[in-house]
Design a protein around this motif. Sequence first.
Motif, short mmCIF file in Angstrom:
data_model
loop_
_atom_site.label_atom_id
_atom_site.label_comp_id
_atom_site.label_asym_id
_atom_site.label_seq_id
_atom_site.Cartn_x
_atom_site.Cartn_y
_atom_site.Cartn_z
N ALA A 29 -7.16 0.69 -1.24
CA ALA A 29 -6.11 1.56 -1.76
C ALA A 29 -6.02 1.46 -3.28
O ALA A 29 -5.87 2.48 -3.97
N VAL A 71 0.83 -1.20 0.00
CA VAL A 71 0.00 0.00 0.00
C VAL A 71 0.87 1.25 0.00
O VAL A 71 0.67 2.18 -0.80
N TRP A 106 -6.62 4.06 2.68
CA TRP A 106 -6.07 3.15 3.69
C TRP A 106 -6.55 3.54 5.09
O TRP A 106 -6.99 2.69 5.87
#
Length: 289
Positions: A235, A196, A212
């Motif tokens: 994400a 991420v 996130w």
Amino acid sequence: MAVSLLTALIALGLLHVQPQLTHWRGDGGFRRWVAQLGDTSGPGRVAVTLGVPVVACLLVSWLISLLPGSDVLRLIFSLVVLLYSLGPHAFEEDLEAIIKAPDQPSREAAAQALSEEGEPVAWHAVALGEATAYAALRRRFGVLLWFFLLGPAGALLYRLAQTLGRDHSLHVDAQARASARAFANLADWLPAQLLVFTLALVGHWDAVIQAWKRWHQQQPPNSWYVEGPGFLGAAARADVQVDIEAGDGYAEERTDPVAELIRLRSALLRALLSWLSVVALIVLAGWMG
């Protein structure tokens, strides 16, 4: 870690120039092993199913260390295990099949190969981006991370855990499947978090990080342990969506799934290079120290 980095570079290079290597990476042997343990159940079955191959891998590594020329033999063994662990589907080859498909029905059919748990992949940019991110995690980044941290045994454990926990064609009891899935989610957590932040660095930072954070605020604590790392999917969706909304091409191109897939593939390649660069810096720091 220098040997691990060299092994990873060789493995990725081989898969790039010889994608047909994927044809021998089937999981028939593991399926037969799972079937042989049909008289066991629950977490114990998961422990035996995953533990025996991993212990065997560790034993082979130890035996190799006792032989003359062990460095070369260890590299070869690590390469074989890593190539197996990056399978059974070739991530890049699956993306190429979608991009090069001659028509939309063919593209939609090819996109189903990205599904990690047999769920259908809808033909639109956001859903395709999410499926691509999960496939990248479980066929590349997760394997590489545990390979760098724990060696061949770590990569093998990750690969087998994902297969046992997510492949619904394997016949295991409900308790064993739940335990295997929980372990697979646990193994996903660290590489998914790192992926991420890497995607945020190489893509749209604000959108990815906000998605996130929002996922963690809205989900119950530790829900990822049961449901999987949904923060990665959130994400990836945000990264694709902000690109569509701020696209610099014609309006009809902004929602083109193939165009977004090409962009995301490029972002994931940059993410991979970032990970390899960090490992290379660690190796250099070790040499200089």
